[in-house]
Design a protein around this motif. Structure first.
Motif, PDB file in Angstrom:
ATOM      1  N   LEU A  52       3.173  -1.929   1.373  1.00  0.00           N
ATOM      2  CA  LEU A  52       2.600  -1.287   2.802  1.00  0.00           C
ATOM      3  C   LEU A  52       2.059  -2.782   3.468  1.00  0.00           C
ATOM      4  N   GLY A  53       1.918  -3.863   2.835  1.00  0.00           N
ATOM      5  CA  GLY A  53       1.615  -5.079   3.392  1.00  0.00           C
ATOM      6  C   GLY A  53      -0.018  -5.144   3.424  1.00  0.00           C
ATOM      7  N   VAL A  54      -0.642  -4.507   2.522  1.00  0.00           N
ATOM      8  CA  VAL A  54      -2.251  -4.340   2.647  1.00  0.00           C
ATOM      9  C   VAL A  54      -2.674  -4.694   1.063  1.00  0.00           C
ATOM     10  N   LYS A  55      -4.042  -4.722   0.931  1.00  0.00           N
ATOM     11  CA  LYS A  55      -4.793  -4.941  -0.314  1.00  0.00           C
ATOM     12  C   LYS A  55      -4.739  -3.745  -0.996  1.00  0.00           C
ATOM     13  N   ALA A  56      -4.960  -3.819  -2.272  1.00  0.00           N
ATOM     14  CA  ALA A  56      -4.771  -2.800  -3.185  1.00  0.00           C
ATOM     15  C   ALA A  56      -6.109  -1.803  -3.188  1.00  0.00           C
ATOM     16  N   SER A  57      -7.370  -2.577  -2.566  1.00  0.00           N
ATOM     17  CA  SER A  57      -8.578  -1.832  -2.115  1.00  0.00           C
ATOM     18  C   SER A  57      -8.235  -1.035  -1.029  1.00  0.00           C
ATOM     19  N   MET A  58      -7.250  -1.288   0.009  1.00  0.00           N
ATOM     20  CA  MET A  58      -6.902  -0.222   0.952  1.00  0.00           C
ATOM     21  C   MET A  58      -6.441   0.969   0.222  1.00  0.00           C
ATOM     22  N   VAL A  59      -5.669   0.905  -0.610  1.00  0.00           N
ATOM     23  CA  VAL A  59      -4.779   2.037  -1.252  1.00  0.00           C
ATOM     24  C   VAL A  59      -5.982   2.690  -1.859  1.00  0.00           C
ATOM     25  N   SER A  60      -6.747   2.189  -2.666  1.00  0.00           N
ATOM     26  CA  SER A  60      -7.922   2.806  -3.409  1.00  0.00           C
ATOM     27  C   SER A  60      -8.501   3.584  -2.302  1.00  0.00           C
ATOM     28  N   ARG A  61      -8.858   3.158  -1.181  1.00  0.00           N
ATOM     29  CA  ARG A  61      -9.646   3.794  -0.184  1.00  0.00           C
ATOM     30  C   ARG A  61      -8.994   4.987   0.315  1.00  0.00           C
TER      31      ARG A  61
END
Length: 92
Positions: A52-61
């Motif tokens: 997705l081109g984002v940080k893993a913390s974003m997926v966690s949220r």
């Protein structure tokens, strides 16, 4: 002692409570679905984040229901998981 089902049934008679409950339930269902699909694909949150081109913390949220998603975001997540989004409005 009041059972959970009975308490919920009573609370759902309140229109404001019902609106909030249904909104939160929708968010939980979408978030859980994303997490289950990711796990079924054998992907980590880090791997999905990279796609997705984002940080893993974003997926966690996202998976915790703490990240507001746009339709575009949902589409990108679906593509990253090699699936598609299906939206039904007004279908019972």
């Amino acid at each position: 002692m009041i059972r959970h089902k009975d308490y919920l049934r009573k609370q759902l008679k309140n229109p404001r409570f019902k609106e909030t409950y249904e909104r939160e339930l929708f968010i939980v269902r979408v978030s859980e679905r994303i997490a289950r699909l990711r796990e079924r694909k054998g992907m980590t949150q880090e791997a999905l984040a990279k796609r997705l081109g984002v940080k893993a913390s974003m997926v966690s949220r996202i998976e915790a229901g703490r990240q507001n998603l746009t339709l575009e975001s949902l589409h990108r997540i679906a593509r990253a998981l090699s699936t598609r989004v299906r939206v039904e409005i007004g279908v019972s």
